[in-house]
Design a protein around this motif. Structure first.
Motif, short mmCIF file in Angstrom:
data_model
loop_
_atom_site.label_atom_id
_atom_site.label_comp_id
_atom_site.label_asym_id
_atom_site.label_seq_id
_atom_site.Cartn_x
_atom_site.Cartn_y
_atom_site.Cartn_z
N LEU A 1 30.43 -34.02 20.63
CA LEU A 1 30.99 -35.30 20.13
C LEU A 1 32.36 -35.48 20.76
O LEU A 1 33.23 -34.62 20.64
CB LEU A 1 31.10 -35.24 18.60
CG LEU A 1 31.99 -36.29 17.94
CD1 LEU A 1 31.39 -37.68 18.10
CD2 LEU A 1 32.16 -35.96 16.45
N ARG A 2 32.52 -36.59 21.47
CA ARG A 2 33.83 -36.89 22.07
C ARG A 2 34.37 -38.16 21.45
O ARG A 2 33.62 -39.12 21.21
CB ARG A 2 33.70 -37.06 23.59
CG ARG A 2 33.36 -35.73 24.28
CD ARG A 2 33.04 -35.91 25.74
NE ARG A 2 31.94 -36.82 25.90
CZ ARG A 2 31.92 -37.84 26.75
NH1 ARG A 2 32.96 -38.08 27.53
NH2 ARG A 2 30.87 -38.62 26.84
N ILE A 3 35.67 -38.16 21.17
CA ILE A 3 36.25 -39.36 20.55
C ILE A 3 37.50 -39.78 21.31
O ILE A 3 38.13 -38.99 22.00
CB ILE A 3 36.60 -39.12 19.05
CG1 ILE A 3 37.70 -38.05 18.91
CG2 ILE A 3 35.38 -38.69 18.25
CD1 ILE A 3 38.23 -37.94 17.49
N ASN A 4 37.85 -41.04 21.15
CA ASN A 4 39.07 -41.56 21.77
C ASN A 4 39.51 -42.79 20.98
O ASN A 4 38.75 -43.31 20.15
CB ASN A 4 38.79 -41.93 23.23
CG ASN A 4 40.07 -42.23 24.01
OD1 ASN A 4 41.15 -41.77 23.63
ND2 ASN A 4 39.96 -43.02 25.06
N SER A 5 40.72 -43.24 21.25
CA SER A 5 41.15 -44.50 20.66
C SER A 5 41.57 -45.46 21.76
O SER A 5 42.31 -45.09 22.67
CB SER A 5 42.33 -44.29 19.71
OG SER A 5 42.80 -45.55 19.29
N PHE B 1 33.51 -43.44 20.19
CA PHE B 1 32.96 -42.07 20.28
C PHE B 1 31.62 -42.06 20.97
O PHE B 1 30.94 -43.09 21.06
CB PHE B 1 32.88 -41.41 18.90
CG PHE B 1 31.88 -42.04 17.96
CD1 PHE B 1 32.21 -43.16 17.20
CD2 PHE B 1 30.62 -41.48 17.79
CE1 PHE B 1 31.29 -43.73 16.32
CE2 PHE B 1 29.70 -42.03 16.90
CZ PHE B 1 30.04 -43.16 16.16
N GLU B 2 31.30 -40.90 21.49
CA GLU B 2 30.03 -40.75 22.19
C GLU B 2 29.50 -39.34 21.91
O GLU B 2 30.28 -38.40 21.82
CB GLU B 2 30.26 -40.93 23.69
CG GLU B 2 29.00 -41.27 24.44
CD GLU B 2 29.30 -41.82 25.84
OE1 GLU B 2 29.68 -43.01 25.95
OE2 GLU B 2 29.17 -41.05 26.80
N ILE B 3 28.21 -39.25 21.75
CA ILE B 3 27.60 -37.93 21.51
C ILE B 3 26.67 -37.66 22.68
O ILE B 3 25.80 -38.48 22.99
CB ILE B 3 26.81 -37.93 20.19
CG1 ILE B 3 27.76 -38.26 19.02
CG2 ILE B 3 26.13 -36.59 19.97
CD1 ILE B 3 27.07 -38.48 17.70
N SER B 4 26.90 -36.54 23.36
CA SER B 4 26.08 -36.26 24.54
C SER B 4 25.38 -34.91 24.37
O SER B 4 25.76 -34.11 23.51
CB SER B 4 26.91 -36.28 25.81
OG SER B 4 27.98 -35.38 25.66
N HIS B 5 24.37 -34.71 25.21
CA HIS B 5 23.57 -33.49 25.10
C HIS B 5 23.30 -32.98 26.51
O HIS B 5 22.73 -33.71 27.33
CB HIS B 5 22.26 -33.81 24.39
CG HIS B 5 21.53 -32.60 23.91
ND1 HIS B 5 20.86 -31.76 24.76
CD2 HIS B 5 21.40 -32.08 22.67
CE1 HIS B 5 20.33 -30.77 24.05
NE2 HIS B 5 20.64 -30.94 22.78
N GLY C 1 24.00 -41.01 21.75
CA GLY C 1 24.40 -42.15 20.95
C GLY C 1 25.89 -42.41 21.10
O GLY C 1 26.61 -41.57 21.67
N ALA C 2 26.31 -43.54 20.61
CA ALA C 2 27.70 -43.91 20.78
C ALA C 2 28.05 -45.02 19.80
O ALA C 2 27.18 -45.69 19.26
CB ALA C 2 27.94 -44.39 22.20
N GLY C 3 29.35 -45.18 19.62
CA GLY C 3 29.76 -46.27 18.72
C GLY C 3 31.26 -46.40 18.67
O GLY C 3 31.97 -45.83 19.50
N GLY D 1 30.61 -49.07 13.81
CA GLY D 1 29.18 -48.76 13.83
C GLY D 1 28.82 -47.82 14.96
O GLY D 1 29.69 -47.38 15.72
N PHE D 2 27.54 -47.51 15.05
CA PHE D 2 27.04 -46.71 16.18
C PHE D 2 25.56 -46.96 16.37
O PHE D 2 24.90 -47.55 15.51
CB PHE D 2 27.28 -45.20 15.96
CG PHE D 2 26.49 -44.59 14.83
CD1 PHE D 2 25.12 -44.35 14.94
CD2 PHE D 2 27.13 -44.25 13.64
CE1 PHE D 2 24.40 -43.78 13.89
CE2 PHE D 2 26.41 -43.69 12.58
CZ PHE D 2 25.04 -43.46 12.71
#
Ligand code: AMP
Length: 420
Positions: A163-167, A269-273, A283-285, A304-305
């Motif tokens: 899980l990667r996040i940013n603003s 945010f984005e979730i990668s595998h 997924g992302a949102g 949302g995502f």
């Protein structure tokens, strides 16, 4: 010879041997989403093309290259939905949902469409499970929405994701950041890849997540941190991160994560595998505080995502599940009058909720019908021949023990109900 048709490129049939993976995922998604207070919404799969252009941004890759527009309606251009948020924003405004509740939590499960070049994990019709929480600009909700995405993945038994996040900050921060980026990148413009040279003008943020090695190096040398954020935006983001820590959600901060769509503000945010190859996003949102207002609605903060179902299923290896027990009872009969009685009996069993079937071939031997019953993994076979018809009794065979008995016709439903 008549033409054999093939499935359209970039789409996939979900065959009965695969469907249980989908149904299990959908069912556990619904359970988790309802625990978090989300209600399902279903919107049309196409909308006015302008809704997508206005929401996602005219210059974004999705609108520029991937939107699938329907032929025919020239006055009012319609397109298949490439994502779910724009439609939900439209219906939120159209139905004045803000007047009915202060916070609206909606979820959707359904197909999305993008005109993409097909590759593993990248389709023209794919499916998403998504949520939108509309009505507040509290960072607590950003964290809760991220935690919900992670909860869903654990419910689906998917591990090994990041899980990667940013603003991105407010729209003001974004504007300043794009000016800053253009100034910085201007000196290296000629060294950027062709796509990024276009992005430099249209959507400079996308240069930051370009996969081209040359572009990556240039971006790396910019040494970006969070200097584009105002102190309020930084505080906001700190609150999101602190809440994620409270919720034990592991994340990585990624200053280069920008997301492709215009409507995002603050948290993305984005979730990668890693098991997915080049199309590695599960997924992302993120937050989109201005979209509802920009589409003519009230001021309403939202977050949302969307999770991609095909990609989530790909992480699980896509094992085929053998067709399991299809019916509990198989009704074998021969001869016109027996078959007539069998049709009546089958109808009665089904109305009692007993899963049951028969061979529809009037001349099939009892032997071949028993073979069919075996194939359908029937637990019981009922034989209805001339003798049974005369005696008004059915021969009931337990397929596991092989035992047979005669049961009065009017009792058969009750007897089976008690055994299964
Ligand atoms: P996006 O709105 O592009 O961030 O999409 C959210 C998620 O939907 C992605 O992380 C993917 O899992 C999935 N997704 C997006 N586009 C496609 C596609 N063309 N084919 C399959 N899955 C996709």
């Amino acid at each position: 010879m008549s033409k054999k048709f093939s499935i359209p490129r970039g789409t996939a049939d979900i065959l009965p041997s695969d469907i249980s993976h989908w149904q299990t995922m959908e069912q556990s998604a619904r359970q988790v989403l309802e625990i978090y207070g989300y209600k399902e919404i279903r919107t049309p799969i196409f909308e006015e093309t302008a809704l997508f252009a206005r929401s996602l941004g005219q210059s974004t890759d999705v609108v520029q290259k991937q939107i699938l527009t329907l032929a025919g309606d020239k006055e009012n251009s319609l397109s298949l939905r490439p994502e779910g948020t724009a439609s939900i924003a439209r219906t939120y405004i159209e139905n004045s949902i803000d007047k009915k509740e202060s916070l609206t939590k909606l979820y959707y499960i359904g197909p999305m469409f993008r005109g993409e070049r097909q590759q593993k994990g990248r389709l023209r019709q794919f499916h998403q499970i998504g949520v939108e929480a509309i009505g507040t600009s509290q960072p607590l909700l950003d964290a809760e929405v991220i935690a919900l995405a992670v909860h869903l993945l654990s419910e689906f038994e998917i591990n090994g994701y990041q899980l990667r996040i940013n603003s991105l900050g407010t729209s003001e921060d974004k504007k300043n950041f794009s000016v800053f980026l253009r100034e910085k990148l201007n000196q290296d413009l000629a060294a950027l890849c062709k796509d990024c040279q276009g992005r430099f003008e249209r959507n400079v943020f996308r240069v930051l997540d370009c996969k081209n090695e040359g572009c990556k190096k240039i971006v790396h040398n910019l040494n970006l941190k969070d200097s584009h954020l105002s102190s309020e935006s930084r505080q906001y983001f700190n609150k999101v991160k602190a809440t994620l820590n409270l919720l034990n959600v592991a994340y990585q901060e990624e200053p280069l994560l920008v997301r492709g769509l215009d409507y995002y503000t603050h948290t993305v945010f984005e979730i990668s595998h890693t098991g997915l190859g080049s199309q590695d996003a599960l997924g992302a949102g993120g937050r989109y505080d201005n979209l509802i207002e920009e589409l003519g609605g009230p001021k309403a903060g939202a977050v949302g995502f969307a999770l991609g179902m095909e990609r989530m299923l790909l992480t699980k290896g896509g094992t085929e599940i053998p067709l399991d027990s299809v019916v509990d009872v198989f009704l074998a009969s021969r001869g016109e009058s027996c078959i007539e009685q069998a049709v009546i009996l089958l109808n009665q069993l089904r109305h009692l909720g007993i899963s049951s079937d028969m061979s529809y071939e009037p001349d099939a031997s009892f032997k071949s019908q028993t073979r069919l019953a075996d194939k359908l993994k029937a637990k019981y076979v009922l034989f209805l021949g001339e003798d049974e018809l005369k005696e008004k009794a059915i021969t009931l065979k337990d397929m596991q023990s092989g035992q047979q008995e005669k049961v009065p016709m009017e009792k058969i439903g009750e007897v089976i109900q008690n055994r299964i």
